[in-house]
Motif scaffolding. Sequence first.
Motif, PDB file in Angstrom:
ATOM      1  N   ALA A 186       0.849  -1.189   0.000  1.00 19.07           N
ATOM      2  CA  ALA A 186       0.000   0.000   0.000  1.00 19.07           C
ATOM      3  C   ALA A 186       0.883   1.236   0.000  1.00 19.07           C
ATOM      4  O   ALA A 186       2.025   1.208   0.470  1.00 19.07           O
ATOM      5  N   CYS A 199      -8.272   9.850   2.253  1.00 13.45           N
ATOM      6  CA  CYS A 199      -9.151   8.971   1.484  1.00 13.45           C
ATOM      7  C   CYS A 199      -8.313   8.112   0.548  1.00 13.45           C
ATOM      8  O   CYS A 199      -7.128   8.354   0.355  1.00 13.45           O
ATOM      9  N   ARG A 200      -8.951   7.120  -0.034  1.00 13.12           N
ATOM     10  CA  ARG A 200      -8.279   6.309  -1.046  1.00 13.12           C
ATOM     11  C   ARG A 200      -8.234   7.080  -2.364  1.00 13.12           C
ATOM     12  O   ARG A 200      -8.990   8.030  -2.566  1.00 13.12           O
ATOM     13  N   GLU A 202      -9.167   6.360  -5.293  1.00 11.04           N
ATOM     14  CA  GLU A 202     -10.133   5.983  -6.335  1.00 11.04           C
ATOM     15  C   GLU A 202     -10.730   7.177  -7.064  1.00 11.04           C
ATOM     16  O   GLU A 202     -10.920   7.154  -8.270  1.00 11.04           O
ATOM     17  N   GLU A 203     -11.030   8.237  -6.318  1.00  7.73           N
ATOM     18  CA  GLU A 203     -11.625   9.416  -6.927  1.00  7.73           C
ATOM     19  C   GLU A 203     -10.693  10.607  -6.769  1.00  7.73           C
ATOM     20  O   GLU A 203      -9.913  10.680  -5.832  1.00  7.73           O
ATOM     21  N   HIS A 232      -3.156  -1.345  -6.700  1.00  4.45           N
ATOM     22  CA  HIS A 232      -4.477  -0.840  -7.098  1.00  4.45           C
ATOM     23  C   HIS A 232      -4.739   0.505  -6.428  1.00  4.45           C
ATOM     24  O   HIS A 232      -4.299   0.733  -5.291  1.00  4.45           O
ATOM     25  N   PRO A 233      -5.466   1.434  -7.111  1.00  2.00           N
ATOM     26  CA  PRO A 233      -5.794   2.721  -6.488  1.00  2.00           C
ATOM     27  C   PRO A 233      -6.467   2.596  -5.123  1.00  2.00           C
ATOM     28  O   PRO A 233      -6.324   3.490  -4.283  1.00  2.00           O
ATOM     29  N   ARG A 234      -7.169   1.487  -4.888  1.00  2.00           N
ATOM     30  CA  ARG A 234      -7.799   1.313  -3.567  1.00  2.00           C
ATOM     31  C   ARG A 234      -6.760   1.100  -2.471  1.00  2.00           C
ATOM     32  O   ARG A 234      -7.080   1.208  -1.283  1.00  2.00           O
ATOM     33  N   MET A 235      -5.529   0.798  -2.861  1.00  2.00           N
ATOM     34  CA  MET A 235      -4.476   0.612  -1.864  1.00  2.00           C
ATOM     35  C   MET A 235      -3.509   1.807  -1.845  1.00  2.00           C
ATOM     36  O   MET A 235      -2.383   1.710  -1.395  1.00  2.00           O
ATOM     37  N   TRP A 237      -3.478   5.774  -0.531  1.00  2.08           N
ATOM     38  CA  TRP A 237      -4.202   6.756   0.291  1.00  2.08           C
ATOM     39  C   TRP A 237      -3.710   8.171   0.007  1.00  2.08           C
ATOM     40  O   TRP A 237      -2.497   8.414  -0.134  1.00  2.08           O
ATOM     41  N   GLU A 253      -6.196   2.718   8.556  1.00  2.00           N
ATOM     42  CA  GLU A 253      -7.124   2.212   7.549  1.00  2.00           C
ATOM     43  C   GLU A 253      -6.440   1.173   6.654  1.00  2.00           C
ATOM     44  O   GLU A 253      -7.024   0.123   6.346  1.00  2.00           O
ATOM     45  N   SER A 257      -7.109  -3.168   6.304  1.00  2.00           N
ATOM     46  CA  SER A 257      -7.687  -3.620   5.045  1.00  2.00           C
ATOM     47  C   SER A 257      -7.561  -5.138   4.924  1.00  2.00           C
ATOM     48  O   SER A 257      -6.724  -5.769   5.564  1.00  2.00           O
TER      49      SER A 257
END
Length: 348
Positions: A186, A199-200, A202-203, A232-235, A237, A253, A257
Amino acid sequence: MVKTVGKLTLKDVAAQLGVSNATVSNAFNRPGQLSRELREHILDQCRVIGYPGPNAAARSLRTGKTGIIGVMLSNYLSYSFSDPVAHQFLQGLAEVFEEREYNLLVMPSRDHVKLTSGYESFVDGFIVYGPPQPQKLDQLISQHKSIITVDFEIEGCVSVNIDNYAGALACAEHALASMSPAGHAAILGLRINDQNRVCRLEEGLLFGESTITIQRLRGFQDAAKTYKMPIHPRMIWQIPDNTHKQGYQAAKEALMSNPRPEVLLCMSDRIALAALQAARHLGLRVPEDVKITGFDDIPESHTQHPTLTTVHQQSKDKGTIAAEIFLGMREEKSLVLATELMIRESCP
């Protein structure tokens, strides 16, 4: 010598001391032009006769110089003075200018301080540390004075940077080499998109390629591709400010995970040190359960336990070099300083 009554001019003082006008002026404004003994003698005699020195306002009108250098910081003043990396940079800057009797006017970019007060027109030039808000940068450029940028680049200006990409690449390659084939990594990023919260990824759009944290992100990601372990973008922050509180939140966070990452690649030592604390609070061992790396090599990185594997950057040297270029003590050309991987206990 009797103390003189009335307003003295530089010419009057020179005549009384039996020296040239230039010698008196140099004693106040260019100490390197005189021997230490002569300068101290002139200053002592000036105190006796009550002469405070050449008028600064008149001198600035005559020479176009005030001896004041504007330092624009990319963040709040309070943040910049508490951040270890910014503190080291300012120390390097101040030591050079102080030795040559220049003054610094420190200006924030993110505070609600307006440049329209006029003080930006009074300085001899600017050293800009980190990309400021666009409108403030435009105001500096409109002054048509010397500008040296640090940790970012603008067209037509000399810059002092470190090789953020190479440092991040080397650090991530070292960390990922010891990860299990099925393991995950991560990234705890810093100001990599426009979200003003932890935040992650993703956005939210990534900031421009020239920002230092985007360069570090690319280094981390390219190392992951080399080891065929894409992140992955979800990993990843997003952390808006380089503080312990926000770093701790992101690390907690990440470590909670599923699946839990084996490696945390942190974009600053402050974030990495917060991650060490989060791991302890979750009952995880470092480096046995999770390996953690940082970036910057601040003093705390090698005094904490476990000591922190990190990337050493020349924070103080950046200030020293920027000041020396500004004063003409170095060649006026942009520089990229090398980084060095420091392997310690958190990721051996």
